[in-house]
Design a protein around this motif. Structure first.
Motif: not given
Length: 408
Positions: A173-188
């Motif tokens: 779950l922590v790994a998933a949260v990090v990947c989602v955060g990276c995706a949001v950062a990539a979009i931004a």
């Protein structure tokens, strides 16, 4: 990609490197613990457990080997930033599925989907190629590899702390949260790149793109080179811990130190190799990489020959220094062989070749340990690097005009 100022491109590249480091570290957090988790899901015989464990690790690589070139080609059509975001979200989703998987079968399905839907590294490479000029691609690939190596270095340790404290589900779950955060950062923060196939119309009458016969000449040789150097790199992992314990009479701390020495050498040397190669044309780079492959053979031979712990540790460090010049340079040469409209596809093939080499190296290492006396297990890896050096020479002599450094 739309024209950017140099400082803006540099900031974008820094964000890309950070995203790659964090996301790859997140994916490595669960790496060492899959067999332990499988044991908790189902009672299995030792034979079935061995095959299921192998499938959990090898399955994603096989799927990525098949799918990454397709995702790369899709990036050429719609842009590589969407592929970066898509891959990160896919990795997050499959980690969540694995976290709540009620059975071994669901875990295997999640892992296979992870390999099929990923392709993040190739997407990041293709996106990054649009941020730098052609001579800077070697340095770019080196920095991306260092980011991956750093993530692979800290990820398992952090995953171990989470595993001991809260269990395997929290690790995923922590790994998933990090990947989602990276995706949001990539979009931004990552600017949208222009689709290469739309930006660069195909010349009338062309059938294989601007690279033409080069795709089937130098490109094929470079892909074979990637398979060989990855095979040589991964082969010792299958037997190294046993070799260190039984031949070197080393403890676990020394074994870990040797692993770290190779990673340290790679991380320190890869950016320096990239900067050194920037000023050279492709033929000159190929000549030097040929000698570096021979140096890899020599450092692996040192590991086979010397049982003195200090010399062995030095050999591991020097091997890492040499490894820092191989895979990033191969990726850079692949990128240089292709036009802008081919970056995603060609780098996707390169990543598939790396996955094939990893699979072949792991299997070859296991067979080597089964067939050869333990004190001789490093020699086949030494031979593989010698074959890679010979192949590089043949490629350089066979396709000299394609390796002059001129734009395809």
């Amino acid at each position: 990609m739309a024209a950017e100022s140099l400082p803006s491109s540099r900031r974008t590249l820094e964000w890309l490197l950070a995203i790659q480091c964090l996301s790859m570290g997140a994916m490595e957090m669960s790496g060492p613990f899959w067999p332990l988790h499988l044991r908790t899901l189902e009672q299995m015989s030792d034979f079935r457990f061995a095959w299921v464990s192998m499938a959990v690790y090898a399955g994603p690589m096989v799927m990525a080997l098949c799918s990454t070139p397709w995702w790369g080609r899709m990036g050429d059509r719609i842009g590589h930033k969407p592929m970066v975001v898509r891959a990160l979200l896919a990795l997050a989703a499959t980690q969540i599925i694995a976290a709540f998987a009620p059975s071994v079968i669901v875990v295997l399905i999640a892992r296979l989907a992870q390999g099929a839907l990923g392709g993040f590294i190739a997407a990041a490479q293709a996106y990054g190629a649009g941020l730098v000029d052609r001579p800077g691609r070697g340095s770019l690939m080196a920095r991306l590899q260092v980011a991956t190596a750093l993530g692979s270095a800290f990820g398992p340790g952090l995953g171990g702390l989470l595993f001991d404290g809260w269990g395997f589900q929290v690790v995923n779950l922590v790994a998933a949260v990090v990947c989602v955060g990276c995706a949001v950062a990539a979009i931004a923060v990552l600017p949208r790149d222009k689709p290469a196939l739309a930006a660069e119309p195909r010349p009338s009458g062309a059938t294989t793109g601007p690279a033409g016969a080069l795709v089937w000449g130098a490109l094929r040789g470079l892909l074979i080179g990637i398979v060989l150097v990855q095979t040589g790199k991964l082969m010792p992992q299958a037997f190294f811990a046993v070799f260190a314990q039984q031949v070197l009479q080393a403890d676990a701390a020394y074994t870990g130190l040797c692993y770290g020495a190779t990673a340290l050498g790679l991380c320190v040397a890869a950016p320096m190799w990239g900067r050194w190669f920037e000023a050279m044309d492709q033929a000159a780079v190929m000549r030097r990489v040929e000698w570096i492959a021979l140096a890899c053979a020599a450092t692996v031979a040192m590991q086979a020959w010397f049982v003195d712990l200090r010399i062995f540790l030095l050999a591991r460090l020097l091997w890492g220094v040499c490894l820092g010049a191989l895979l990033p340079v191969f990726y850079a040469l692949l990128s240089l062989q292709a036009s802008a409209r081919q970056q995603g596809a060609v780098l996707g093939w390169g990543n598939s070749a790396a996955k094939a080499g990893a699979l072949l190296g792991t299997a070859s290492g296991a067979l080597t340990m089964a067939w050869l006396p333990l004190k001789h297990v490093f020699w086949p890896a030494c031979a593989i690097y010698a074959v890679a050096a010979l192949g590089l020479r043949m490629l350089r002599l066979k396709t000299p005009r394609q390796l002059t450094g001129a734009a395809p």
